[in-house]
Design a protein around this motif. Structure first.
Motif, PDB file in Angstrom:
ATOM      1  N   ILE A   1      -6.770   4.303  14.789  1.00  0.00           N
ATOM      2  CA  ILE A   1      -7.150   5.569  14.144  1.00  0.00           C
ATOM      3  C   ILE A   1      -8.557   5.966  14.561  1.00  0.00           C
ATOM      4  O   ILE A   1      -8.805   7.129  14.879  1.00  0.00           O
ATOM      5  N   LYS A   2      -9.486   5.019  14.563  1.00  0.00           N
ATOM      6  CA  LYS A   2     -10.868   5.334  14.948  1.00  0.00           C
ATOM      7  C   LYS A   2     -10.931   5.901  16.364  1.00  0.00           C
ATOM      8  O   LYS A   2     -11.684   6.839  16.628  1.00  0.00           O
ATOM      9  N   LEU A   3     -10.140   5.349  17.270  1.00  0.00           N
ATOM     10  CA  LEU A   3     -10.145   5.808  18.661  1.00  0.00           C
ATOM     11  C   LEU A   3      -9.527   7.198  18.820  1.00  0.00           C
ATOM     12  O   LEU A   3      -9.894   7.943  19.729  1.00  0.00           O
ATOM     13  N   HIS A   4      -8.569   7.536  17.957  1.00  0.00           N
ATOM     14  CA  HIS A   4      -7.786   8.760  18.133  1.00  0.00           C
ATOM     15  C   HIS A   4      -7.883   9.718  16.947  1.00  0.00           C
ATOM     16  O   HIS A   4      -7.061  10.618  16.819  1.00  0.00           O
TER      17      HIS A   4
ATOM     18  N   ASN B   1      -3.196  -8.320   7.418  1.00  0.00           N
ATOM     19  CA  ASN B   1      -4.559  -7.985   7.846  1.00  0.00           C
ATOM     20  C   ASN B   1      -4.667  -7.708   9.344  1.00  0.00           C
ATOM     21  O   ASN B   1      -5.352  -6.770   9.742  1.00  0.00           O
ATOM     22  N   LYS B   2      -4.024  -8.526  10.164  1.00  0.00           N
ATOM     23  CA  LYS B   2      -4.118  -8.331  11.618  1.00  0.00           C
ATOM     24  C   LYS B   2      -3.560  -6.967  12.010  1.00  0.00           C
ATOM     25  O   LYS B   2      -4.176  -6.225  12.786  1.00  0.00           O
ATOM     26  N   ALA B   3      -2.416  -6.591  11.462  1.00  0.00           N
ATOM     27  CA  ALA B   3      -1.807  -5.298  11.767  1.00  0.00           C
ATOM     28  C   ALA B   3      -2.678  -4.162  11.235  1.00  0.00           C
ATOM     29  O   ALA B   3      -2.900  -3.162  11.926  1.00  0.00           O
ATOM     30  N   LEU B   4      -3.196  -4.303  10.015  1.00  0.00           N
ATOM     31  CA  LEU B   4      -4.056  -3.279   9.435  1.00  0.00           C
ATOM     32  C   LEU B   4      -5.299  -3.062  10.289  1.00  0.00           C
ATOM     33  O   LEU B   4      -5.683  -1.926  10.561  1.00  0.00           O
ATOM     34  N   ASN B   5      -5.908  -4.139  10.742  1.00  0.00           N
ATOM     35  CA  ASN B   5      -7.103  -4.015  11.583  1.00  0.00           C
ATOM     36  C   ASN B   5      -6.803  -3.294  12.894  1.00  0.00           C
ATOM     37  O   ASN B   5      -7.614  -2.491  13.367  1.00  0.00           O
ATOM     38  N   LEU B   6      -5.637  -3.553  13.484  1.00  0.00           N
ATOM     39  CA  LEU B   6      -5.253  -2.866  14.720  1.00  0.00           C
ATOM     40  C   LEU B   6      -5.019  -1.382  14.468  1.00  0.00           C
ATOM     41  O   LEU B   6      -5.435  -0.526  15.270  1.00  0.00           O
ATOM     42  N   VAL B   7      -4.372  -1.050  13.350  1.00  0.00           N
ATOM     43  CA  VAL B   7      -4.131   0.358  13.017  1.00  0.00           C
ATOM     44  C   VAL B   7      -5.455   1.074  12.788  1.00  0.00           C
ATOM     45  O   VAL B   7      -5.660   2.190  13.279  1.00  0.00           O
TER      46      VAL B   7
END
Length: 69
Positions: A46-49, A36-42
């Motif tokens: 994605i939202k930023l870029h 979950n932590k890694a998924l949330n960071l990804v």
């Protein structure tokens, strides 16, 4: 995951022993899984870029995009 480079636009993520494909527009996990932590960071990345990522998807001209800070 190989041989499936087609729409919907997606990215492949490798995190340790985890691998996943995530749709760029909907942020849906298409296959695989991530902690979950890694998924949330990804997802945040994605939202930023998203615009840059989609431009690369459409042009197939790949370049480095900065990671989260």
């Amino acid at each position: 995951m190989h041989g499936k480079e087609h729409n919907p636009p997606h990215i492949h993520v490798i995190y340790g022993e985890y691998m996943s494909a995530i749709e760029i527009n909907t942020l849906e996990v298409l296959e695989g899984d991530l902690p979950n932590k890694a998924l949330n960071l990804v997802i945040e990345w994605i939202k930023l870029h998203r615009k840059e990522i989609l431009q690369m998807w459409n042009s197939q001209e790949f370049r480095t995009i900065m990671p989260l800070e």
